[in-house]
Write an enzyme that holds these catalytic residues in place. Structure first.
Site, PDB file in Angstrom:
ATOM      1  CG  HIS A  24       7.728 -49.801  72.243  1.00  0.00           C
ATOM      2  ND1 HIS A  24       8.500 -49.824  71.287  1.00  0.00           N
ATOM      3  CD2 HIS A  24       7.013 -51.034  72.207  1.00  0.00           C
ATOM      4  CE1 HIS A  24       7.585 -50.739  70.478  1.00  0.00           C
ATOM      5  NE2 HIS A  24       6.763 -51.447  70.619  1.00  0.00           N
ATOM      6  CD  GLU A  25       4.652 -53.399  73.917  1.00  0.00           C
ATOM      7  OE1 GLU A  25       3.470 -52.716  73.963  1.00  0.00           O
ATOM      8  OE2 GLU A  25       5.825 -53.891  73.414  1.00  0.00           O
ATOM      9  CG  HIS A  28       1.966 -50.459  70.955  1.00  0.00           C
ATOM     10  ND1 HIS A  28       1.709 -49.479  69.954  1.00  0.00           N
ATOM     11  CD2 HIS A  28       3.233 -51.082  71.119  1.00  0.00           C
ATOM     12  CE1 HIS A  28       2.407 -49.242  69.331  1.00  0.00           C
ATOM     13  NE2 HIS A  28       3.893 -50.742  69.837  1.00  0.00           N
TER      14      HIS A  28
END
Length: 434
Positions: A24-25, A28
């Site tokens: 997920h990170e 980003h």
């Protein structure tokens, strides 16, 4: 041995959880760097740092509490109206805004003025904030497809498990035949347990849903049924009866407590692990997304029952909200089930896929501090700037998301309370699969 396998299941789930957070990170991080935003930190977990390394301008690390992760981008919020970053106020609400604004400019270096998050165009900020949840969605789809097309899922098949000797309305709460009950069409036709139905009334199918619909639509008809019996095809003749049977919804699922008159053959379908093709897998995943959205919308209504399960003597419903601790416990139970290793692996992968799907949907809620809140802020800024351009008014400038931080703290507080409630329920009254 059982305890060891239970612990191993928890460890396997924890590793999958950490990977999901890191993945997920990474969404980003990669898009932020692509758009030239400086990212001082990329961390998996919260709390004290267990390990970290600097690579270029970013510190990569793992923290002690594996319940989330974050990347830190400089300039998440624009300066205040006076252009200052560290203006103070005696108002507690104003203090929250100023603290958030100040934190967004920590580690500001010379030359970073053009590398701030808020200076990027709204569409770029939307991509950066959407990339994290989108990575979870991608992972969920890949994992679901792995199970559906690679392992298969448990479902009803066209193989006969048992034959009903008579016609009994499904609305009646009895299994034994009575003297007045007519003989079932399946029994009259000579159908046997173990037969695999390969064609019904000239339609060849190996799908239970299709076969069930064909039977229901044939009330009162005499139809040929081709079965595979010990490797050879046998044709049977059956007079399909009319009976009161369970109603189906638009998704082909049975509606509890509702019945309709339809065709009835009189046998029970065996269940088995069936691999899905790509089209069926897409339909299955679409249904699961709909179920997940409905479950997310129903969360507030489930709080009273969850409270009663955690602090009272209420039962823990199977569709009750479950947190990381509860999911880890389910992972431990999966490892202890007396089923083939391939099916244990399939259940682990399905559990992790469901977690990633939930993570995607939850993060897309348009509320700060979630990713969806930042996306909503960027979209609002784009809308009002474009309106100002069309109406030939002065550019209103960046939308100050920092002004919403008091609301974000309230939302975060609600999330923390809900998480603690789920945690207590997962410990004292857990959901069990065995």
């Amino acid at each position: 041995m059982t305890t060891l396998m239970f612990i191993l299941g928890i460890v396997v789930f924890a590793v999958g959880l950490l990977f999901s957070i890191a993945w997920h990170e990474l969404g980003h991080l990669s898009t932020a760097k692509m758009f030239g935003i400086r990212v001082p930190q990329y961390m998996v977990g919260f709390g004290p740092t267990l390990w970290s390394r600097h690579r270029g301008e970013t510190e990569y690390g793992v923290k002690a509490i594996p319940f989330g992760g974050y990347i830190r981008m400089i300039g998440m919020f624009p300066p205040g109206a006076d252009g200052r970053l560290e203006a103070r106020s005696t108002s507690p609400w104003r203090g929250m805004i100023e603290d958030a604004r100040s934190a967004a400019f920590e580690e500001l270096r010379p030359g970073d003025e053009k590398r701030l998050f808020y200076t990027r165009k709204p569409w770029k900020r939307v991509i950066v904030m959407f990339a994290g949840p989108f990575m979870n969605l991608i992972l969920a789809v890949v994992l679901f497809l792995t199970v559906l097309m690679g392992f298969g899922i448990q479902q009803q098949t066209t193989t006969v498990s048992s034959v009903s000797p008579c016609v009994i309305s499904q609305s009646e709460n009895r299994d034994a035949c009575e003297g007045s009950d007519p003989r079932s069409p399946a029994a009259a036709a000579g159908m046997e347990a173990g037969d695999r139905i390969v064609a019904f009334d000239g339609v060849r199918t190996d799908d239970w849903g299709t076969l069930s619909d064909l039977i229901r639509d044939s009330a009162g008809k005499a139809v040929p049924i081709v079965v595979d019996r010990d490797g050879r095809e046998v044709t049977l003749q059956a007079e399909i009866a009319t009976n009161l049977v369970a109603k189906k919804d638009s998704n082909g699922l049975y509606v509890e407590g509702e019945y309709v008159k339809a065709g009835f053959l009189g046998f029970s379908a065996a269940t088995g692990v069936v691999k899905q093709d790509f089209g069926d897998s897409v339909v299955w995943m679409t249904d699961r997304v709909g179920d997940a959205v409905d479950s997310l919308a129903a969360l507030p209504s489930k709080v009273p029952a969850l409270w009663d399960a955690a602090f009272g003597d209420g039962p823990r419903e199977q569709d009750s909200p479950m947190g990381v601790v509860g999911a880890a416990r389910v992972g431990g139970e999966i490892a202890t089930l007396d089923i083939p290793a391939s099916q244990q692996m399939a259940m682990f992968v399905m559990l992790l896929a469901g977690f990633n799907l939930s993570l995607f949907l939850f993060n897309m809620l348009p509320l700060l501090p979630l990713d969806g809140g930042h996306i909503a802020g960027a979209l609002w800024e784009s809308l009002r700037r474009n309106l100002a351009r069309v109406l030939r008014r002065p550019d209103p400038g960046p939308f100050d998301v920092a002004k919403l931080m008091p609301v974000a703290y309230v939302v975060a507080g609600i999330f923390v309370c809900f998480t603690l409630l789920v945690l207590v329920a997962d410990v004292v009254n857990p959901i069990r699969i065995s």
